[in-house]
Design a protein around this motif. Structure first.
Motif, mmCIF file in Angstrom:
data_model
loop_
_atom_site.group_PDB
_atom_site.id
_atom_site.type_symbol
_atom_site.label_atom_id
_atom_site.label_comp_id
_atom_site.label_asym_id
_atom_site.label_seq_id
_atom_site.Cartn_x
_atom_site.Cartn_y
_atom_site.Cartn_z
ATOM 1 N N MET A 1 0.839 -1.197 0.000
ATOM 2 C CA MET A 1 0.000 0.000 0.000
ATOM 3 C C MET A 1 0.879 1.254 0.000
ATOM 4 O O MET A 1 2.033 1.209 0.399
ATOM 5 C CB MET A 1 -0.910 0.012 1.236
ATOM 6 C CG MET A 1 -1.726 -1.256 1.384
ATOM 7 S SD MET A 1 -2.918 -1.502 0.061
ATOM 8 C CE MET A 1 -4.163 -0.335 0.575
ATOM 9 N N VAL A 2 0.299 2.380 -0.417
ATOM 10 C CA VAL A 2 1.079 3.598 -0.540
ATOM 11 C C VAL A 2 0.530 4.661 0.389
ATOM 12 O O VAL A 2 -0.617 4.610 0.836
ATOM 13 C CB VAL A 2 1.055 4.116 -2.001
ATOM 14 C CG1 VAL A 2 1.755 3.147 -2.909
ATOM 15 C CG2 VAL A 2 -0.371 4.332 -2.471
ATOM 16 N N ARG A 3 1.360 5.626 0.702
ATOM 17 C CA ARG A 3 0.960 6.730 1.565
ATOM 18 C C ARG A 3 -0.001 7.666 0.847
ATOM 19 O O ARG A 3 -0.031 7.737 -0.376
ATOM 20 C CB ARG A 3 2.196 7.527 2.014
ATOM 21 C CG ARG A 3 3.194 6.712 2.830
ATOM 22 C CD ARG A 3 4.438 7.546 3.091
ATOM 23 N NE ARG A 3 5.429 6.815 3.837
ATOM 24 C CZ ARG A 3 5.509 6.805 5.165
ATOM 25 N NH1 ARG A 3 4.644 7.512 5.865
ATOM 26 N NH2 ARG A 3 6.444 6.121 5.785
ATOM 27 N N ASN A 4 -0.763 8.421 1.653
ATOM 28 C CA ASN A 4 -1.729 9.361 1.081
ATOM 29 C C ASN A 4 -1.046 10.409 0.217
ATOM 30 O O ASN A 4 -1.546 10.774 -0.857
ATOM 31 C CB ASN A 4 -2.525 10.041 2.202
ATOM 32 C CG ASN A 4 -3.492 9.093 2.878
ATOM 33 O OD1 ASN A 4 -3.876 8.080 2.301
ATOM 34 N ND2 ASN A 4 -3.888 9.410 4.104
ATOM 35 N N VAL B 1 -13.692 -8.360 2.023
ATOM 36 C CA VAL B 1 -12.672 -7.315 2.006
ATOM 37 C C VAL B 1 -11.302 -7.955 1.846
ATOM 38 O O VAL B 1 -11.105 -9.137 2.154
ATOM 39 C CB VAL B 1 -12.708 -6.455 3.291
ATOM 40 C CG1 VAL B 1 -14.078 -5.830 3.486
ATOM 41 C CG2 VAL B 1 -12.312 -7.276 4.513
ATOM 42 N N GLU B 2 -10.346 -7.157 1.349
ATOM 43 C CA GLU B 2 -8.980 -7.643 1.162
ATOM 44 C C GLU B 2 -8.086 -7.154 2.298
ATOM 45 O O GLU B 2 -8.120 -5.970 2.654
ATOM 46 C CB GLU B 2 -8.412 -7.145 -0.175
ATOM 47 C CG GLU B 2 -9.168 -7.622 -1.400
ATOM 48 C CD GLU B 2 -8.593 -7.054 -2.686
ATOM 49 O OE1 GLU B 2 -7.626 -6.250 -2.589
ATOM 50 O OE2 GLU B 2 -9.098 -7.394 -3.775
ATOM 51 N N ILE B 3 -7.283 -8.047 2.852
ATOM 52 C CA ILE B 3 -6.313 -7.702 3.892
ATOM 53 C C ILE B 3 -4.932 -7.614 3.248
ATOM 54 O O ILE B 3 -4.465 -8.571 2.628
ATOM 55 C CB ILE B 3 -6.304 -8.741 5.017
ATOM 56 C CG1 ILE B 3 -7.703 -8.896 5.627
ATOM 57 C CG2 ILE B 3 -5.289 -8.357 6.091
ATOM 58 C CD1 ILE B 3 -8.217 -7.657 6.315
ATOM 59 N N TRP B 4 -4.286 -6.447 3.400
ATOM 60 C CA TRP B 4 -2.944 -6.221 2.854
ATOM 61 C C TRP B 4 -1.975 -5.957 4.010
ATOM 62 O O TRP B 4 -2.332 -5.332 5.009
ATOM 63 C CB TRP B 4 -2.946 -5.016 1.918
ATOM 64 C CG TRP B 4 -3.658 -5.236 0.608
ATOM 65 C CD1 TRP B 4 -4.982 -5.499 0.420
ATOM 66 C CD2 TRP B 4 -3.071 -5.204 -0.693
ATOM 67 N NE1 TRP B 4 -5.272 -5.633 -0.913
ATOM 68 C CE2 TRP B 4 -4.110 -5.454 -1.618
ATOM 69 C CE3 TRP B 4 -1.783 -4.984 -1.169
ATOM 70 C CZ2 TRP B 4 -3.896 -5.486 -2.986
ATOM 71 C CZ3 TRP B 4 -1.554 -5.010 -2.532
ATOM 72 C CH2 TRP B 4 -2.597 -5.270 -3.429
ATOM 73 N N TYR B 5 -0.735 -6.419 3.816
ATOM 74 C CA TYR B 5 0.305 -6.162 4.810
ATOM 75 C C TYR B 5 1.649 -6.026 4.090
ATOM 76 O O TYR B 5 1.984 -6.863 3.241
ATOM 77 C CB TYR B 5 0.373 -7.284 5.844
ATOM 78 C CG TYR B 5 1.353 -7.010 6.964
ATOM 79 C CD1 TYR B 5 1.072 -6.052 7.937
ATOM 80 C CD2 TYR B 5 2.568 -7.697 7.043
ATOM 81 C CE1 TYR B 5 1.968 -5.791 8.958
ATOM 82 C CE2 TYR B 5 3.472 -7.448 8.057
ATOM 83 C CZ TYR B 5 3.170 -6.486 9.021
ATOM 84 O OH TYR B 5 4.064 -6.208 10.027
ATOM 85 N N SER B 6 2.372 -4.970 4.405
ATOM 86 C CA SER B 6 3.675 -4.692 3.783
ATOM 87 C C SER B 6 3.568 -4.633 2.262
ATOM 88 O O SER B 6 4.447 -5.108 1.545
ATOM 89 C CB SER B 6 4.709 -5.748 4.201
ATOM 90 O OG SER B 6 4.934 -5.694 5.594
#
Length: 444
Positions: free
Chosen positions: A1-4, A375-380
């Motif tokens: 994931m990316v920062r806002n 829902v999708e769970i994302w990590y790192s």
């Protein structure tokens, strides 16, 4: 994931290069557009070409940048130089970054080639001295010029209109809102729907349904309302390769076609006032019939005797279709949640099991606000799993009471439309020939 902030940077880069992504541009037009972008944004031509190449190779993801450890710190330029540059910009807001650097070099404030346009432009923007922020809107007395695109899906317009009140189960009533997307060239309403609240992303939902039915437009033209400039809507447009265009403030005439449809909608508003629908589902069912019979299949004054559906179907311009998976990914929302001691997270009133391996850690969640069933769970930065709610919540439709005696007055026009629509549905396979929608595809 990316920062806002990385998402915002990617959006700004996409909006910057969007004019160069329009199909059919010749080399002369591209050179003119590149010059305008370079003068306005203060970046090098090499940087501009890199942005375009990254987008063509990796789409929206190619415009994302990696985070820097020295974010927020002035790099390569002293504060004294920045203050002088800001003063030069304030003197003349139209002064480009290139001209500001030329003055700084000529006055001996900096050495020649010491600072780059992109770096100075970024600092001026962060300081609140961007050219667009300082320029004042010039309001002229000239009448707005009419325009019309030459082919389907070149431009869609959209608007939100107040709808009738819908009764609630507790004896009250709530306002409904109608969202519509119209094709500029053919006047076809690609999708329109009533919603009973504005908390959910109703604009994205309507836009996704329109794209799934009629393909992706090259651009969408909207006003500056909060829902139209939201980050999630602009990200969806960028991911799908759609230009996001905003009208100028206080200029409703620039969206004349959707405004004209809103006027036509008054017919339905008047007729439905006789029906008094008891639910949003009933309202939309009657609206779909009216939209079919009372607008899309009715001759339009600007189409020389054709109906919007005929004009769209006969247009030879090929359609850029989007798969359901592509649309689903583009319109997903993202949020961050901390996993509790039971390995679960909570989101929008639902509880999901992220996994005991993530206890005490923060995970990213991607989800469809209209469907919290998965829902999708994302990590790192990696998708780990898809999960369903641990228990069914109470956020579901209430059963309507049927033991009440209601004397209903029916709209004769809507009744006629309903009968005609039933006959039409029995006579045709579908509203569109998908073969005709791919016009010109075999020659590509």
């Amino acid at each position: 994931m990316v920062r806002n902030e990385e998402l915002e940077t990617a959006l700004k880069r996409h909006e910057m290069i969007a004019p160069l992504l329009v199909p059919g541009l010749d080399e002369a037009q591209k050179r003119r557009i590149r010059r305008e972008i370079l003068d306005r944004e203060g970046i090098s031509e090499r940087t501009l070409r890199r942005y375009v190449a990254s987008y063509r190779n990796k789409s929206y993801e190619g415009l994302l940048q990696k985070s820097r450890d020295d974010r927020g710190k002035v790099r390569a330029i002293t504060q004294e130089v920045l203050d002088r540059a800001a003063e030069l910009r304030q003197e003349l807001p139209e002064r480009s970054v290139r001209r500001i650097i030329r003055i700084l070099e000529g006055e001996g404030t900096v050495k020649k080639g010491e600072i780059s346009r992109s770096t100075l432009s970024r600092h001026l923007l962060n300081m609140g001295f961007g050219a667009s922020e300082l320029k004042k809107e010039k309001i002229s007395g000239n009448a707005a010029r009419r325009f019309q695109k030459s082919g389907r899906n070149m431009l869609w317009q959209s608007d939100i209109k107040y709808g009738p009140y819908i009764p609630t189960t507790n004896g009250g009533k709530k306002r409904s809102y109608m969202v519509a997307f119209i094709d500029d060239a053919t006047r076809l309403i690609c999708h329109a729907e009533f919603y009973d609240n504005q908390r959910l992303p109703i604009l994205e939902d309507c836009f996704r349904k329109a794209i799934l039915k009629y393909g992706k437009p090259d651009a969408v033209y909207v006003d500056n309302g909060k829902v139209y400039v939201s980050r999630w809507y602009r990200i969806a447009c960028a991911k799908l390769g759609i230009r996001h265009l905003n009208t100028k403030a206080y200029s409703p005439e620039s969206k004349g076609k959707i405004e004209r449809f809103n006027s036509t909608m008054e017919e339905f508003q008047q007729e439905i006032s006789l029906e008094k629908p008891r639910s949003i589902e009933e309202l939309n069912r009657k609206f779909r019939i009216w939209l079919d019979e009372g607008y899309n299949m009715r001759e339009h004054s600007s189409l020389k005797g054709s109906t919007p559906i005929q004009a769209y179907s006969k247009d030879p311009r090929k359609v850029r279709f989007a798969t359901p998976e592509e649309c689903a990914d583009a319109f997903l929302w993202e949020d961050t949640r901390k996993v509790d001691n039971t390995g679960c997270i909570k989101l929008n009133g639902y509880e999901y099991e992220a996994g005991i391996e993530y206890i005490g850690k923060k995970v990213d969640v991607r989800y469809d606000p209209f469907d919290m069933g998965l829902v999708e769970i994302w990590y790192s930065g990696e998708r780990k799993k898809k999960v369903s709610p641990l228990k069914v919540g109470e956020y579901c439709g209430k059963v309507q009471k049927t033991n009440q005696t209601v004397t209903a007055t029916h709209s004769r026009l809507l009744k006629v439309y309903e009968q005609e629509n039933a006959k039409r549905q029995n006579q045709r396979i579908g509203a569109l020939s998908f073969r005709s929608m791919k016009g010109g595809m075999e020659n590509v």
